[in-house]
Design an enzyme around this catalytic site. Structure first.
Site, PDB file in Angstrom:
ATOM      1  N   HIS A 305       0.842  -1.261  -0.046  1.00 48.65           N
ATOM      2  CA  HIS A 305      -0.051   0.061  -0.177  1.00 48.65           C
ATOM      3  C   HIS A 305       0.940   1.284   0.057  1.00 48.65           C
ATOM      4  O   HIS A 305       2.052   1.280   0.702  1.00 48.65           O
ATOM      5  CB  HIS A 305      -0.902   0.063   1.268  1.00 48.65           C
ATOM      6  CG  HIS A 305      -2.191   1.202   1.189  1.00 48.65           C
ATOM      7  ND1 HIS A 305      -2.050   2.220   1.506  1.00 48.65           N
ATOM      8  CD2 HIS A 305      -3.200   0.598   0.574  1.00 48.65           C
ATOM      9  CE1 HIS A 305      -3.057   2.766   1.088  1.00 48.65           C
ATOM     10  NE2 HIS A 305      -3.966   1.837   0.599  1.00 48.65           N
ATOM     11  N   ASP A 362      -8.040  -5.043  -0.658  1.00 55.64           N
ATOM     12  CA  ASP A 362      -8.631  -5.959  -1.638  1.00 55.64           C
ATOM     13  C   ASP A 362      -8.023  -7.502  -1.413  1.00 55.64           C
ATOM     14  O   ASP A 362      -8.646  -8.369  -2.433  1.00 55.64           O
ATOM     15  CB  ASP A 362      -7.720  -5.238  -2.988  1.00 55.64           C
ATOM     16  CG  ASP A 362      -8.161  -4.065  -3.449  1.00 55.64           C
ATOM     17  OD1 ASP A 362      -7.321  -3.345  -3.897  1.00 55.64           O
ATOM     18  OD2 ASP A 362      -9.476  -3.879  -3.433  1.00 55.64           O
TER      19      ASP A 362
HETATM   20  C1  SDX Z   1      -5.809   0.136  -3.005  1.00 54.29           C
HETATM   21  O1  SDX Z   1      -4.249   4.662  -1.885  1.00 54.29           O
HETATM   22  C2  SDX Z   1      -5.193   4.008  -1.551  1.00 54.29           C
HETATM   23  O2  SDX Z   1      -5.760   4.316  -0.347  1.00 54.29           O
HETATM   24  C3  SDX Z   1      -5.753   2.970  -2.353  1.00 54.29           C
HETATM   25  C4  SDX Z   1      -6.742   2.056  -1.661  1.00 54.29           C
HETATM   26  C5  SDX Z   1      -7.994   2.823  -1.516  1.00 54.29           C
HETATM   27  O3  SDX Z   1      -8.884   2.349  -0.618  1.00 54.29           O
HETATM   28  O4  SDX Z   1      -8.100   3.525  -2.180  1.00 54.29           O
HETATM   29  O5  SDX Z   1      -6.363   1.545  -0.303  1.00 54.29           O
HETATM   30  C6  SDX Z   1      -7.326   0.795  -2.449  1.00 54.29           C
HETATM   31  O6  SDX Z   1      -5.871   0.608  -4.395  1.00 54.29           O
HETATM   32  C7  SDX Z   1      -5.027  -0.841  -2.574  1.00 54.29           C
HETATM   33  C8  SDX Z   1      -3.815  -1.233  -3.332  1.00 54.29           C
HETATM   34  C9  SDX Z   1      -4.431  -2.444  -4.467  1.00 54.29           C
HETATM   35  N1  SDX Z   1      -3.228  -2.715  -5.144  1.00 54.29           N
HETATM   36  C10 SDX Z   1      -2.633  -3.992  -5.168  1.00 54.29           C
HETATM   37  O7  SDX Z   1      -2.906  -4.759  -4.263  1.00 54.29           O
HETATM   38  C11 SDX Z   1      -1.825  -4.154  -6.293  1.00 54.29           C
HETATM   39  C12 SDX Z   1      -0.268  -4.683  -5.679  1.00 54.29           C
HETATM   40  N2  SDX Z   1       0.379  -3.758  -4.871  1.00 54.29           N
HETATM   41  C13 SDX Z   1       1.391  -2.925  -5.618  1.00 54.29           C
HETATM   42  O8  SDX Z   1       1.299  -2.656  -6.708  1.00 54.29           O
HETATM   43  C14 SDX Z   1       2.097  -2.001  -4.526  1.00 54.29           C
HETATM   44  O9  SDX Z   1       2.220  -2.427  -3.256  1.00 54.29           O
HETATM   45  C15 SDX Z   1       1.209  -0.696  -4.433  1.00 54.29           C
HETATM   46  C16 SDX Z   1       0.689  -0.048  -6.053  1.00 54.29           C
HETATM   47  C17 SDX Z   1      -0.180  -0.776  -3.864  1.00 54.29           C
HETATM   48  C18 SDX Z   1       1.939   0.201  -3.593  1.00 54.29           C
HETATM   49  O10 SDX Z   1       3.230   0.460  -4.442  1.00 54.29           O
HETATM   50  P1  SDX Z   1       4.179   1.469  -3.836  1.00 54.29           P
HETATM   51  O11 SDX Z   1       3.923   2.023  -2.287  1.00 54.29           O
HETATM   52  O12 SDX Z   1       4.776   2.404  -4.775  1.00 54.29           O
HETATM   53  O13 SDX Z   1       5.611   0.272  -3.557  1.00 54.29           O
HETATM   54  P2  SDX Z   1       6.683   0.319  -4.691  1.00 54.29           P
HETATM   55  O14 SDX Z   1       5.745  -0.106  -5.967  1.00 54.29           O
HETATM   56  O15 SDX Z   1       7.604   1.374  -4.658  1.00 54.29           O
HETATM   57  O16 SDX Z   1       7.385  -1.015  -4.371  1.00 54.29           O
HETATM   58  C19 SDX Z   1       8.192  -0.938  -3.018  1.00 54.29           C
HETATM   59  C20 SDX Z   1       8.931  -2.327  -3.035  1.00 54.29           C
HETATM   60  C21 SDX Z   1       9.363  -2.807  -4.531  1.00 54.29           C
HETATM   61  O17 SDX Z   1      10.443  -3.616  -4.139  1.00 54.29           O
HETATM   62  P3  SDX Z   1      12.074  -3.072  -4.259  1.00 54.29           P
HETATM   63  O18 SDX Z   1      11.921  -2.277  -5.537  1.00 54.29           O
HETATM   64  O19 SDX Z   1      12.128  -2.090  -3.151  1.00 54.29           O
HETATM   65  O20 SDX Z   1      12.862  -4.222  -4.471  1.00 54.29           O
HETATM   66  O21 SDX Z   1       8.023  -3.266  -2.558  1.00 54.29           O
HETATM   67  C22 SDX Z   1       7.692  -4.323  -3.734  1.00 54.29           C
HETATM   68  C23 SDX Z   1       8.046  -3.502  -5.174  1.00 54.29           C
HETATM   69  O22 SDX Z   1       8.826  -4.373  -5.996  1.00 54.29           O
HETATM   70  N3  SDX Z   1       6.454  -4.493  -3.811  1.00 54.29           N
HETATM   71  C24 SDX Z   1       5.587  -5.782  -4.150  1.00 54.29           C
HETATM   72  C25 SDX Z   1       4.429  -5.504  -3.935  1.00 54.29           C
HETATM   73  N4  SDX Z   1       4.153  -4.382  -3.781  1.00 54.29           N
HETATM   74  C26 SDX Z   1       5.337  -3.638  -3.750  1.00 54.29           C
HETATM   75  N5  SDX Z   1       6.265  -6.849  -4.269  1.00 54.29           N
HETATM   76  C27 SDX Z   1       5.292  -8.028  -4.463  1.00 54.29           C
HETATM   77  N6  SDX Z   1       4.050  -7.765  -4.405  1.00 54.29           N
HETATM   78  C28 SDX Z   1       3.624  -6.859  -4.255  1.00 54.29           C
HETATM   79  N7  SDX Z   1       2.319  -6.628  -4.290  1.00 54.29           N
END
Ligand code: SDX
Length: 427
Positions: A305, A362
């Site tokens: 998140h 989710d």
């Molecule tokens: C919602 O904003 C809100 O309030 C949204 C929401 C709402 O109520 O409106 O809460 C609803 O959208 C919830 C989120 C739903 N999305 C997902 O479940 C999709 C999977 N999650 C990721 O795509 C990600 O965690 C995000 C998009 C939710 C958040 O991304 P960030 O905070 O920008 O994190 P990042 O992409 O910079 O990742 C940081 C690290 C990375 O690794 P490194 O490069 O540091 O090695 O964490 C890893 C990422 O690769 N990572 C994950 C991951 N999420 C982040 N690795 C594996 N699986 C994941 N889901």
């Protein structure tokens, strides 16, 4: 509340203010930054940038706290009806019985859609994604109601009530359309959630009895999805609404932003991921390793998140509700076991712990929707149904703010510097 502050930025000194919110969040007021220093800030993804001040929802991402107008989400989910939450988010207080009755009646009066609009559904292919239908139908309301007047409080409230009534019908009709079923009209004696279930699942040949377990589960899910401060889709609503576009087009933009798999579209991707693991012999560790593999862009949907770096409080409530619903319906869903195994790993594996990746809203919601008989491609429509009052509340807060301006972020240009056009023969 604000205190004056001097901000030292490299060789620049900026006379600023520190804005302190009611929960002691602090922000630098940089409204004079560019005229004073000739510089802007650069914050791709806006992780460090506040777009507005708002009285509606408070999130503490580090502590996993979520409150609507000061009320903890856990209490609201347990004690309220969804329409009470709509009223709370919009007007700042929980309604008393009279206010609740009047508000519910106003929404009920808006549940039916113009008979001509029903023909729009004939144009969608049976395979149309329900989010495509929802955003198209909401925008199309602009063709029937183009008299938005943001200076008139009654018109603002009429537009809001219209959407609260009709979006539920669009959602149910998109399901009926995709299953070749006749549209079911709402019943006056049913409440918001009961009517949605009736419009989704009634069979024209027999009376539909609302299952209280499903009604309670849906009420809880809609409340938990109702608002989440400046998330991507709500920020989109504020962005589009800031140009004073009509409310229907503005909300349709929010629906489109929510559809993305990184945002509300994740709930559909979670179930597809869990089904893929189930069909792959249940080998969830293989998928965890894929998510950890730097060379793979595979993600565990439902984890992580932008704000919560702790367990999403909504996921806690939803996972408990999922257990209750499956037990009450006597459903043994292997996807729940896979989800629980994935959660256990995420809470203990260093990759997830280091990155503070926890289950989000989710992760478990689709398990309940599935148990209710809602198809996977409708899950994000269910998210939109819940989030609608949040979008409407933020739009109303912005549009009634006399200081509100059209949103227009700046940029740092990195393209070619000045050059002259050569005739095509010389290029
Ligand atoms: C919602 O904003 C809100 O309030 C949204 C929401 C709402 O109520 O409106 O809460 C609803 O959208 C919830 C989120 C739903 N999305 C997902 O479940 C999709 C999977 N999650 C990721 O795509 C990600 O965690 C995000 C998009 C939710 C958040 O991304 P960030 O905070 O920008 O994190 P990042 O992409 O910079 O990742 C940081 C690290 C990375 O690794 P490194 O490069 O540091 O090695 O964490 C890893 C990422 O690769 N990572 C994950 C991951 N999420 C982040 N690795 C594996 N699986 C994941 N889901």
């Amino acid at each position: 509340m604000s205190d004056s502050a001097k901000i030292q930025l490299n060789k620049f000194e900026l006379d600023s203010r520190i804005i302190t919110g009611s929960e002691n969040e602090k922000g630098f007021d940089i409204t004079k930054l560019r005229p004073t220093t000739g510089h802007i800030t650069l914050d791709p993804g806006y992780g460090n940038t506040g777009a507005c001040m708002s009285d509606i929802t408070f999130i503490d991402g580090e502590k996993g706290i979520l409150r609507y107008r000061g009320y903890p989400i856990e209490q609201l989910a347990e004690k309220c009806k969804f329409t009470e939450i709509c009223y709370l988010l919009l007007y700042g207080e929980l309604p008393n019985s009279n206010q609740q009755e009047l508000f519910s009646q106003k929404i009920k009066k808006e549940q039916n859609i113009h008979e001509d609009m029903k023909r729009f559904f004939d144009g969608f292919p049976i395979t149309a994604h329900p989010m495509a239908i929802l955003s198209a139908m909401v925008t199309s309301l602009s063709a029937y109601h183009s008299d938005t007047d943001i200076t008139n409080p009654d018109k603002i409230d009429n537009d809001i009530i219209r959407l609260l009534g009709k979006v539920k019908s669009f959602a149910a009709f998109s399901y009926r359309k995709s299953h070749g079923l006749p549209f079911i009209y709402p019943q006056p004696e049913l409440n918001y959630v009961e009517n949605f279930l009736h419009m989704m699942f009634s069979d024209a040949q027999e009376n539909y009895e609302t299952d209280p377990i499903l009604a309670e589960a849906l009420n809880l899910l809609l409340i938990l999805h109702a608002d989440h401060e400046q998330n991507c889709s709500t920020s989109t609503v504020r962005m589009v609404g800031s140009s004073q576009a009509n409310l229907h087009a503005t909300i349709s933009a929010g629906i489109s932003a929510l559809w993305g798999p990184l945002h509300g579209g994740a709930n559909q991707r979670v179930i597809e991921m869990l089904e893929q693991i189930r069909d792959d012999g249940g080998d969830y560790k293989k998928y965890v390793n894929m998510a950890k593999d730097k060379n793979s862009d595979y993600k565990l949907f439902g984890f992580g998140h932008r704000v919560y770096k702790n367990y999403d409080p909504r996921a806690k409530v939803i996972s408990q509700a999922a257990e209750r619903v499956l037990k009450a319906l006597n459903v043994d869903d292997p996807l729940m076991d896979i989800a629980k195994n994935l959660e256990h790993i995420a809470l203990n594996d260093n990759y997830f712990v280091q990155r503070k990746l926890y289950p989000n809203v989710d992760f478990y919601s689709g398990i309940i929707y599935k148990a209710m008989g809602i198809p996977t491609n409708m899950f994000t429509v269910m998210f939109a149904l819940g989030r609608l009052p949040g979008w409407l509340s933020h739009w109303r807060e912005m549009i009634t703010d006399p200081k509100s301006k059209i949103n227009r972020p700046r940029q740092i240009y990195t393209g070619p510097i000045l050059r002259n056009v050569k005739p095509v023969g010389d290029r």
